[in-house]
Motif scaffolding. Structure first.
Motif, PDB file in Angstrom:
ATOM      1  N   LYS A   1      45.498 -74.567  34.199  1.00 51.26           N
ATOM      2  CA  LYS A   1      45.942 -75.212  35.026  1.00 51.26           C
ATOM      3  C   LYS A   1      45.827 -76.673  35.163  1.00 51.26           C
ATOM      4  N   SER A   2      47.106 -77.519  35.376  1.00 55.68           N
ATOM      5  CA  SER A   2      47.137 -78.957  35.055  1.00 55.68           C
ATOM      6  C   SER A   2      47.749 -79.598  36.450  1.00 55.68           C
ATOM      7  N   THR A   3      47.016 -80.644  37.071  1.00 65.37           N
ATOM      8  CA  THR A   3      47.546 -81.400  37.876  1.00 65.37           C
ATOM      9  C   THR A   3      47.730 -82.826  37.355  1.00 65.37           C
ATOM     10  N   TYR A   4      48.988 -83.299  37.225  1.00 65.86           N
ATOM     11  CA  TYR A   4      49.171 -84.758  36.621  1.00 65.86           C
ATOM     12  C   TYR A   4      49.790 -85.694  37.543  1.00 65.86           C
ATOM     13  N   ILE A   5      49.221 -86.801  37.444  1.00 66.30           N
ATOM     14  CA  ILE A   5      49.688 -88.066  37.956  1.00 66.30           C
ATOM     15  C   ILE A   5      50.405 -88.568  36.705  1.00 66.30           C
ATOM     16  N   HIS A   6      52.126 -88.442  37.064  1.00 68.96           N
ATOM     17  CA  HIS A   6      53.037 -88.892  35.887  1.00 68.96           C
ATOM     18  C   HIS A   6      53.703 -90.210  36.514  1.00 68.96           C
ATOM     19  N   VAL A   7      53.601 -91.030  35.564  1.00 69.54           N
ATOM     20  CA  VAL A   7      54.285 -92.466  35.610  1.00 69.54           C
ATOM     21  C   VAL A   7      55.263 -92.780  34.488  1.00 69.54           C
ATOM     22  N   PRO A   8      56.476 -92.455  34.841  1.00 67.80           N
ATOM     23  CA  PRO A   8      57.341 -93.072  33.605  1.00 67.80           C
ATOM     24  C   PRO A   8      58.079 -94.325  34.010  1.00 67.80           C
ATOM     25  N   LEU A   9      58.561 -95.236  33.024  1.00 69.95           N
ATOM     26  CA  LEU A   9      59.433 -96.156  32.981  1.00 69.95           C
ATOM     27  C   LEU A   9      60.479 -95.948  32.231  1.00 69.95           C
ATOM     28  N   LEU A  10      61.792 -96.080  32.856  1.00 69.63           N
ATOM     29  CA  LEU A  10      62.998 -95.617  32.621  1.00 69.63           C
ATOM     30  C   LEU A  10      63.994 -96.417  32.322  1.00 69.63           C
ATOM     31  N   VAL A  11      64.947 -96.443  31.393  1.00 71.29           N
ATOM     32  CA  VAL A  11      66.173 -97.153  31.693  1.00 71.29           C
ATOM     33  C   VAL A  11      67.280 -96.298  31.715  1.00 71.29           C
ATOM     34  N   LYS A  12      68.121 -96.562  32.730  1.00 68.05           N
ATOM     35  CA  LYS A  12      69.558 -95.605  33.138  1.00 68.05           C
ATOM     36  C   LYS A  12      70.487 -96.515  32.817  1.00 68.05           C
ATOM     37  N   PHE A  13      71.324 -95.715  31.824  1.00 65.19           N
ATOM     38  CA  PHE A  13      72.535 -96.104  31.642  1.00 65.19           C
ATOM     39  C   PHE A  13      73.727 -95.315  32.176  1.00 65.19           C
ATOM     40  N   SER A  14      74.521 -95.957  33.064  1.00 68.19           N
ATOM     41  CA  SER A  14      75.413 -95.313  33.937  1.00 68.19           C
ATOM     42  C   SER A  14      76.696 -95.503  33.491  1.00 68.19           C
ATOM     43  N   THR A  15      77.868 -94.623  33.736  1.00 66.79           N
ATOM     44  CA  THR A  15      79.137 -94.948  33.769  1.00 66.79           C
ATOM     45  C   THR A  15      79.698 -95.503  34.956  1.00 66.79           C
ATOM     46  N   ASN A  16      80.803 -95.743  34.809  1.00 70.37           N
ATOM     47  CA  ASN A  16      81.446 -96.481  36.054  1.00 70.37           C
ATOM     48  C   ASN A  16      81.721 -95.356  37.211  1.00 70.37           C
ATOM     49  N   LYS A  17      81.487 -95.757  38.415  1.00 70.20           N
ATOM     50  CA  LYS A  17      81.615 -95.018  39.519  1.00 70.20           C
ATOM     51  C   LYS A  17      82.970 -94.546  39.692  1.00 70.20           C
TER      52      LYS A  17
ATOM     53  N   SER B   1      42.948 -82.110  36.053  1.00 72.70           N
ATOM     54  CA  SER B   1      42.186 -80.947  35.706  1.00 72.70           C
ATOM     55  C   SER B   1      41.825 -80.800  34.203  1.00 72.70           C
ATOM     56  N   SER B   2      41.689 -81.883  33.306  1.00 78.42           N
ATOM     57  CA  SER B   2      41.422 -81.713  32.155  1.00 78.42           C
ATOM     58  C   SER B   2      40.208 -81.303  31.626  1.00 78.42           C
ATOM     59  N   ASN B   3      39.218 -81.228  32.498  1.00 81.86           N
ATOM     60  CA  ASN B   3      37.785 -80.758  31.861  1.00 81.86           C
ATOM     61  C   ASN B   3      37.310 -81.568  30.831  1.00 81.86           C
ATOM     62  N   GLN B   4      37.755 -82.724  30.495  1.00 80.64           N
ATOM     63  CA  GLN B   4      37.363 -83.537  29.363  1.00 80.64           C
ATOM     64  C   GLN B   4      35.908 -83.836  29.361  1.00 80.64           C
ATOM     65  N   ASP B   5      35.201 -83.992  30.562  1.00 86.86           N
ATOM     66  CA  ASP B   5      33.957 -84.422  30.433  1.00 86.86           C
ATOM     67  C   ASP B   5      33.097 -83.175  30.847  1.00 86.86           C
ATOM     68  N   ASN B   6      33.430 -82.142  30.996  1.00 85.42           N
ATOM     69  CA  ASN B   6      32.748 -80.782  30.973  1.00 85.42           C
ATOM     70  C   ASN B   6      31.755 -80.460  29.815  1.00 85.42           C
ATOM     71  N   PRO B   7      30.585 -80.441  29.905  1.00 87.85           N
ATOM     72  CA  PRO B   7      29.939 -80.064  28.609  1.00 87.85           C
ATOM     73  C   PRO B   7      30.213 -78.796  27.983  1.00 87.85           C
ATOM     74  N   GLU B   8      30.391 -77.902  29.223  1.00 87.47           N
ATOM     75  CA  GLU B   8      30.851 -76.573  28.457  1.00 87.47           C
ATOM     76  C   GLU B   8      32.208 -76.396  27.822  1.00 87.47           C
ATOM     77  N   ASP B   9      32.330 -75.514  26.837  1.00 84.81           N
ATOM     78  CA  ASP B   9      33.399 -75.463  25.849  1.00 84.81           C
ATOM     79  C   ASP B   9      33.982 -74.023  26.023  1.00 84.81           C
ATOM     80  N   ASN B  10      35.029 -73.629  24.993  1.00 87.95           N
ATOM     81  CA  ASN B  10      35.282 -72.229  25.065  1.00 87.95           C
ATOM     82  C   ASN B  10      34.430 -71.205  24.991  1.00 87.95           C
ATOM     83  N   GLU B  11      33.004 -71.417  24.430  1.00 88.38           N
ATOM     84  CA  GLU B  11      32.361 -70.732  24.369  1.00 88.38           C
ATOM     85  C   GLU B  11      31.623 -70.078  25.807  1.00 88.38           C
ATOM     86  N   GLN B  12      31.973 -71.054  26.699  1.00 87.59           N
ATOM     87  CA  GLN B  12      31.512 -70.670  27.973  1.00 87.59           C
ATOM     88  C   GLN B  12      32.818 -70.332  29.023  1.00 87.59           C
ATOM     89  N   GLY B  13      34.029 -70.192  28.024  1.00 87.16           N
ATOM     90  CA  GLY B  13      35.416 -69.993  28.679  1.00 87.16           C
ATOM     91  C   GLY B  13      36.043 -71.141  29.277  1.00 87.16           C
TER      92      GLY B  13
END
Length: 236
Positions: A120-136, A155-167
């Motif tokens: 399960k993941s909860t991301y703070i996602h920040v994109p910087l995008l360039v938008k190319f449009s046709t004429n209106k 929700s990364s668990n990166q700093d959790n000392p337990e790994d897959n051995e502990q689920g």
């Protein structure tokens, strides 16, 4: 994923050529006539996502896919800031909160219970995008969009000392991506409504490996990176 972008490219070409060819050339009352004259505009978006993982392996152990990924639909919400560079090119910042879940089945582990992991993941996602449009034309305006992005996985668990051995399945907190997509701006009477679809591809390895280098869960994985499809509905 490749089929999605093939369809995107065809839709964009057909829409653009049809507009230029006069299929929709009958003039209609123009909505929001001064909207695109603004240097800065703001809005928000709601949408859905489907996240997947791409695995590269050190060696194949008799299975076509050592790890099976079951995807589920997630939810997106965020803000939009748009800066006009020239008439048909805009720079966009779209920070958002993305909720998703992927279920992993590790086919080379011994026990059925130990082979399954819910990610399960909860991301703070920040994109910087360039938008190319046709004429209106007739209150709609197709566009393609591309750029780079970064996310923080709460929700990364990166700093959790337990790994897959502990689920505990662990991922890195930070990820970097490139993004490509397509959409159409619809100019309504009171606001601009924009449905869009984007493909998102991680550049870095997101796997935090188990302490045991021969772990049946992570020992054979050379690289694990996310990829996703975002479908957003933007209101400006």
């Amino acid at each position: 994923m490749k089929k999605v972008f093939f369809v995107i490219a065809i839709l964009f070409c057909v829409t653009s050529s049809s507009a230029q060819g006069g299929l929709f050339s009958k003039e209609r009352l123009e909505n929001l006539q001064n909207f695109d004259k603004r240097f800065l505009t703001y809005g928000y978006f709601l949408g859905f996502n489907s996240y997947d993982f791409k695995f590269d392996y050190k060696q194949h152990l008799g299975n076509d896919t050592d790890v099976l990924v079951q995807r589920s639909a997630g939810f997106n919400v965020g803000l939009v800031g748009d800066m006009k560079i020239i008439e048909n090119i805009h720079l966009r910042l779209e920070p958002g909160l993305y909720f998703t879940q992927r279920d992993l089945e590790f086919r080379n582990t011994t026990g059925a219970q130990d082979s399954l992991r819910e990610v399960k993941s909860t991301y703070i996602h920040v994109p910087l995008l360039v938008k190319f449009s046709t004429n209106k034309l007739n209150n709609f305006r197709p566009f393609v969009v591309g750029g780079v992005s970064a996310s923080l996985n709460l929700s990364s668990n990166q700093d959790n000392p337990e790994d897959n051995e502990q689920g505990k399945f662990r991922m890195t907190k930070g990820t970097y991506y490139y993004e490509l997509g397509f959409g159409i701006d619809f100019y309504l009477y009171y606001f601009k409504f924009t449905p869009s679809i984007r493909g998102v591809f991680a550049l870095n390895d997101e796997l935090v490996r188990d302490d045991d280098p021969n772990s049946p869960w992570t020992g054979n994985i050379d690289k694990m990176s996310s990829r996703a499809i975002f479908i957003n509905f933007t209101f400006q």
